[in-house]
Write an enzyme that holds these catalytic residues in place. Sequence first.
Site, PDB file in Angstrom:
ATOM      1  N   HIS A  47      -9.229 -49.888 -57.464  1.00 52.26           N
ATOM      2  CA  HIS A  47      -7.943 -49.039 -57.400  1.00 52.26           C
ATOM      3  C   HIS A  47      -7.562 -48.284 -58.645  1.00 52.26           C
ATOM      4  O   HIS A  47      -7.394 -47.309 -58.828  1.00 52.26           O
ATOM      5  CB  HIS A  47      -6.596 -49.776 -56.947  1.00 52.26           C
ATOM      6  CG  HIS A  47      -5.405 -49.127 -56.838  1.00 52.26           C
ATOM      7  ND1 HIS A  47      -4.339 -49.468 -57.744  1.00 52.26           N
ATOM      8  CD2 HIS A  47      -4.906 -48.127 -56.161  1.00 52.26           C
ATOM      9  CE1 HIS A  47      -3.484 -48.659 -57.724  1.00 52.26           C
ATOM     10  NE2 HIS A  47      -3.607 -47.989 -56.718  1.00 52.26           N
ATOM     11  N   GLU A  50      -9.725 -45.798 -59.462  1.00 47.86           N
ATOM     12  CA  GLU A  50      -9.489 -44.267 -58.855  1.00 47.86           C
ATOM     13  C   GLU A  50      -8.538 -43.829 -59.748  1.00 47.86           C
ATOM     14  O   GLU A  50      -8.552 -42.447 -59.700  1.00 47.86           O
ATOM     15  CB  GLU A  50      -8.939 -44.710 -57.507  1.00 47.86           C
ATOM     16  CG  GLU A  50      -8.410 -43.647 -56.699  1.00 47.86           C
ATOM     17  CD  GLU A  50      -7.183 -43.951 -55.988  1.00 47.86           C
ATOM     18  OE1 GLU A  50      -7.139 -44.912 -55.353  1.00 47.86           O
ATOM     19  OE2 GLU A  50      -6.297 -43.320 -56.034  1.00 47.86           O
ATOM     20  N   HIS A  51      -7.447 -44.367 -60.215  1.00 43.55           N
ATOM     21  CA  HIS A  51      -6.633 -43.758 -61.058  1.00 43.55           C
ATOM     22  C   HIS A  51      -7.368 -43.091 -62.294  1.00 43.55           C
ATOM     23  O   HIS A  51      -7.018 -41.939 -62.869  1.00 43.55           O
ATOM     24  CB  HIS A  51      -5.411 -44.596 -61.425  1.00 43.55           C
ATOM     25  CG  HIS A  51      -4.311 -44.777 -60.560  1.00 43.55           C
ATOM     26  ND1 HIS A  51      -3.019 -44.767 -60.864  1.00 43.55           N
ATOM     27  CD2 HIS A  51      -4.207 -45.371 -59.166  1.00 43.55           C
ATOM     28  CE1 HIS A  51      -2.395 -45.082 -59.775  1.00 43.55           C
ATOM     29  NE2 HIS A  51      -3.100 -45.300 -58.906  1.00 43.55           N
ATOM     30  N   GLU A 119      -2.742 -46.060 -68.518  1.00 47.74           N
ATOM     31  CA  GLU A 119      -2.740 -46.102 -67.002  1.00 47.74           C
ATOM     32  C   GLU A 119      -2.567 -47.771 -66.560  1.00 47.74           C
ATOM     33  O   GLU A 119      -2.110 -47.731 -65.424  1.00 47.74           O
ATOM     34  CB  GLU A 119      -4.052 -45.632 -66.444  1.00 47.74           C
ATOM     35  CG  GLU A 119      -3.956 -45.219 -65.042  1.00 47.74           C
ATOM     36  CD  GLU A 119      -3.205 -44.375 -64.546  1.00 47.74           C
ATOM     37  OE1 GLU A 119      -2.691 -43.478 -65.547  1.00 47.74           O
ATOM     38  OE2 GLU A 119      -2.615 -44.068 -63.612  1.00 47.74           O
ATOM     39  N   GLU A 126       3.316 -49.938 -60.486  1.00 45.96           N
ATOM     40  CA  GLU A 126       2.666 -50.046 -58.961  1.00 45.96           C
ATOM     41  C   GLU A 126       2.925 -51.218 -58.259  1.00 45.96           C
ATOM     42  O   GLU A 126       3.411 -51.438 -57.072  1.00 45.96           O
ATOM     43  CB  GLU A 126       1.534 -49.348 -58.773  1.00 45.96           C
ATOM     44  CG  GLU A 126       1.223 -48.846 -57.233  1.00 45.96           C
ATOM     45  CD  GLU A 126       0.091 -47.942 -57.112  1.00 45.96           C
ATOM     46  OE1 GLU A 126      -0.468 -47.443 -58.315  1.00 45.96           O
ATOM     47  OE2 GLU A 126      -0.293 -47.624 -56.185  1.00 45.96           O
TER      48      GLU A 126
END
Length: 410
Positions: A47, A50-51, A119, A126
């Site tokens: 995940h 992906e960012h 990030e 998140e």
Amino acid sequence: MPFHTHRLLNGLQIIGETIPSARSAAVGFFVKTGSRDESADVAGVSHFLEHMLFKGTPRRSALDVNLDFDRIGANYNAYTSEENTVYYAAVLPEFLPAVVDILADILRPSLRTEDFDTEKQVILEEIKMYEDAPGSMAWDHAKRIYFADHPLGNTILGSMESVSALTRDQMKAYYDRRYVAPNIVVTAAGNFDWPAFVKLIDGACGHWPTGTVGRDHLRETVGAGGVHAIAKENTTQQNVLVLSSGPPAESPLRYAASVLTMAVGDDTGSRLYWELVDPGLVESAGCGTDTSQGCGMTATSFSCDPEQGAENLAIVQRILADVQRDGITAEELTQAKNKVASRIVRGAERPMGRLRSIAASWIYCDEYSDVDQEMARFDAVDLAAIRSYLDKYPIDAATVVGYGPLAKLG
């Protein structure tokens, strides 16, 4: 609708369904990697990666990526699941070359350390927000308990600890191992020219490295069993999940599973709806099948006032026991099949809907099926097929997990 397939010399697979009447085209890069492919020391890397693919390449900054998508009016995004990471966009047909250029470019990211460090803070925030979402946390805990040592129980986001400890070099090593050409299926659906599309993909991706990839722990599981309650302070609703085994994504029994769970737990007109939702006993209730490579699961869930948690769980367990013993009625079967058929047709009216359908069929079953074939397979489900499914995957042989104010269920 013509279907096409082609494999590049480096092993990258291209598939496409041309729909001449469509007014748009959808493209997706399906990378066959997700949380089930992660070891504990890199939990959450799929995940996170992906960012990072939107943070820039040698040819584009992060700002350029966004601006270039916006200039062509693309509807684009990405998502990560337990076993796939998907980057996709829908555009007007004349912008297909441009969107292929962008998507192929971001799949060769720079992975700069400064971007990684920035990030990482976004990902940690998140995770914090996710932990404030009781429904999502209930699902994660239920999967973890049900799958036990099976990697499908891995959380997609990872944990605060695992993401905090993750290094850029660990991510790069994971990327080099999993983002090789044979592990990627590029899919297109809508109004486009197939030979021209193949030429585009070959030009953009034909030089990508090849490699040997695969997936470990391809096995079914019947779940851990038992009743588990995870108490969470400062929550007002009790979330309860009742999980049982189900067919893998590649099993023909997936059609019977979908029809059965539609009859049991669709959001309108199902057994759970009439017994729990319509009388106002719960905030929500549902039943569905979750299929993965080599393993599947059926999930029945509800959320309600904690004071009614035990009573509602007893109702759900009675419904599932009734279904296991008697199956469903002919009337329920017909209604469920009509709902499935309606959703297939409505989903197929958009190229993006067909993109996901043909990609899933190809990735899991190594086959193409058009809308008529899919509808015929669901139409062939009868009460005998439902019985066969229940005999192989008992819906009442369940693992129960509660998440909310209650320290004990029942």
